[in-house]
Design an enzyme around this catalytic site. Structure first.
Site, PDB file in Angstrom:
ATOM      1  N   ASN A  10       0.958  -1.218   0.034  1.00  0.00           N
ATOM      2  CA  ASN A  10       0.032   0.023   0.142  1.00  0.00           C
ATOM      3  C   ASN A  10       0.834   1.220   0.119  1.00  0.00           C
ATOM      4  OD1 ASN A  10      -1.812   2.128   0.510  1.00  0.00           O
ATOM      5  ND2 ASN A  10      -2.528   1.400   2.479  1.00  0.00           N
ATOM      6  N   LYS A  62      -0.019   4.015  -0.063  1.00  0.00           N
ATOM      7  CA  LYS A  62      -0.496   5.322   0.381  1.00  0.00           C
ATOM      8  C   LYS A  62      -0.159   6.594  -0.571  1.00  0.00           C
ATOM      9  CE  LYS A  62      -0.126   3.287   4.773  1.00  0.00           C
ATOM     10  NZ  LYS A  62       0.068   3.214   6.223  1.00  0.00           N
ATOM     11  N   HIS A 100      -9.554   1.301   5.004  1.00  0.00           N
ATOM     12  CA  HIS A 100      -8.060   1.233   5.481  1.00  0.00           C
ATOM     13  C   HIS A 100      -8.328   2.289   6.909  1.00  0.00           C
ATOM     14  CE1 HIS A 100      -4.066   2.338   6.617  1.00  0.00           C
ATOM     15  NE2 HIS A 100      -3.741   1.546   5.857  1.00  0.00           N
ATOM     16  N   GLU A 118      -6.670   4.675   7.967  1.00  0.00           N
ATOM     17  CA  GLU A 118      -6.763   5.802   7.789  1.00  0.00           C
ATOM     18  C   GLU A 118      -7.776   6.732   6.945  1.00  0.00           C
ATOM     19  OE1 GLU A 118      -2.913   5.386   5.701  1.00  0.00           O
ATOM     20  OE2 GLU A 118      -1.985   4.851   7.455  1.00  0.00           O
ATOM     21  N   GLU A 145      -5.438  -5.009  10.480  1.00  0.00           N
ATOM     22  CA  GLU A 145      -4.123  -3.987  10.524  1.00  0.00           C
ATOM     23  C   GLU A 145      -4.373  -3.227  12.033  1.00  0.00           C
ATOM     24  OE1 GLU A 145      -2.228  -2.796   6.697  1.00  0.00           O
ATOM     25  OE2 GLU A 145      -3.897  -1.401   7.151  1.00  0.00           O
ATOM     26  N   GLY A 157       2.732   2.302  10.767  1.00  0.00           N
ATOM     27  CA  GLY A 157       3.778   3.351  10.408  1.00  0.00           C
ATOM     28  C   GLY A 157       4.380   3.623  11.921  1.00  0.00           C
ATOM     29  N   SER A 217       3.626  -2.414  10.005  1.00  0.00           N
ATOM     30  CA  SER A 217       5.017  -2.509  10.336  1.00  0.00           C
ATOM     31  C   SER A 217       5.698  -3.899   9.989  1.00  0.00           C
ATOM     32  CB  SER A 217       5.539  -1.996  11.701  1.00  0.00           C
ATOM     33  OG  SER A 217       5.106  -0.545  12.153  1.00  0.00           O
TER      34      SER A 217
END
Ligand code: 13P
Length: 257
Positions: free
Chosen positions: A13, A15, A99, A101, A171, A177, A217
């Site tokens: 991904n 992003k 996701h 985010e 996730e 991250g 990660s």
């Protein structure tokens, strides 16, 4: 992984990173680093504007192209949105939905995630449905309850035939991250629970066949241990998918028995 029953998938991904001009050199390096025989499907989910360039570059080294989001609507006055039909038309094979985010910065809820997954399925694009708890939820021991709810909501109204084209990605938000990976055991526990939820909804066979990925990660160092878990069928990789050698090393880690 359990290759007897389901596909192993390594999906990057990107992003909101990279530029079209970087795709060619990236893919050349990736191709040189990827193992010659592969035991998994490899996907790169790029920003939408880079999809055509990635499709072109990906053909040569059997890397499928994915998108990172889709509209839940079919067509019409939705400025800035991209429909599932338009993604399919462009040659996109996979698309991330839900996701964390998008949930956090764009207020996406479970109903919307479900509608987006259905729009993709109706157009032959495989949804990669993301679920995962926050640190607060984990600390309050709400992980299983919350993830169970998210999976049930995301799959609402999706038929068993459609489920065969769905991928679920676990996730944990606190691992994204941050460099703080879930331990292999933590990730396995939740992925096992996700499969149990699918089993309750659809029965044993569909549950055995669905690929469940871990994301957060994941990198060249920890991939092998995560992928050795029976219910982790691959990875959804952010940071490490921006470096061809690291991404290729994760792909190579799927070769273990
Ligand atoms: P990182 O691998 O950078 O933690 O990102 C994970 C992720 O969000 C993939 O969708």
């Amino acid at each position: 992984m359990n290759r007897k029953y389901r596909k192993t998938v390594i999906a990057g991904n990107w992003k909101m990173n990279m530029l079209s001009s970087q795709i060619k050199p990236f893919m050349e390096e990736l191709k040189a680093s990827l193992p010659k025989t592969r035991s998994c499907d490899v996907v790169l989910c790029t920003p939408a504007v880079m999809v055509p360039a990635m499709i072109k570059a990906g053909k040569d080294c059997k890397v499928a192209t994915g998108a990172q989001d889709v509209s839940c609507f079919d067509k019409g006055a939705y400025t800035g949105e991209i429909s599932a039909e338009q993604l399919a038309d462009a040659g996109v094979k996979y698309c991330i939905v839900g996701h964390s985010e998008r949930r956090e910065y764009h207020g996406e809820d479970d109903m919307l995630v479900n509608a987006k997954a259905k729009a993709l399925l109706a157009n032959g694009v495989q949804p990669i449905i993301c679920v995962g708890e926050s640190l607060e939820q984990r600390e309050m021991d709400l992980t299983m309850e919350y993830v169970t709810y998210q999976v049930k909501a995301a799959l609402g109204g999706i038929t068993a035939a459609q489920l065969r084209r769905c991928i679920i990605a676990y996730e944990p938000i606190w691992a994204i991250g941050t460099g703080r990976t879930a331990t292999a055991q933590q990730a396995q526990e939740v992925c096992e629970e996700i499969r149990a939820v699918v089993r309750k909804m659809y029965g044993a066979r569909p549950a055995r066949a669905i690929s469940i990925l871990y994301g957060g990660s994941m990198n060249a160092k920890n991939a092998a241990e995560l992928l050795a878990q029976p219910d982790i069928d691959g990875g959804l990789i952010g940071g490490a998918s921006l470096k061809p050698a690291d991404f290729a090393a994760i792909v190579a880690a799927t070769a273990q028995e």
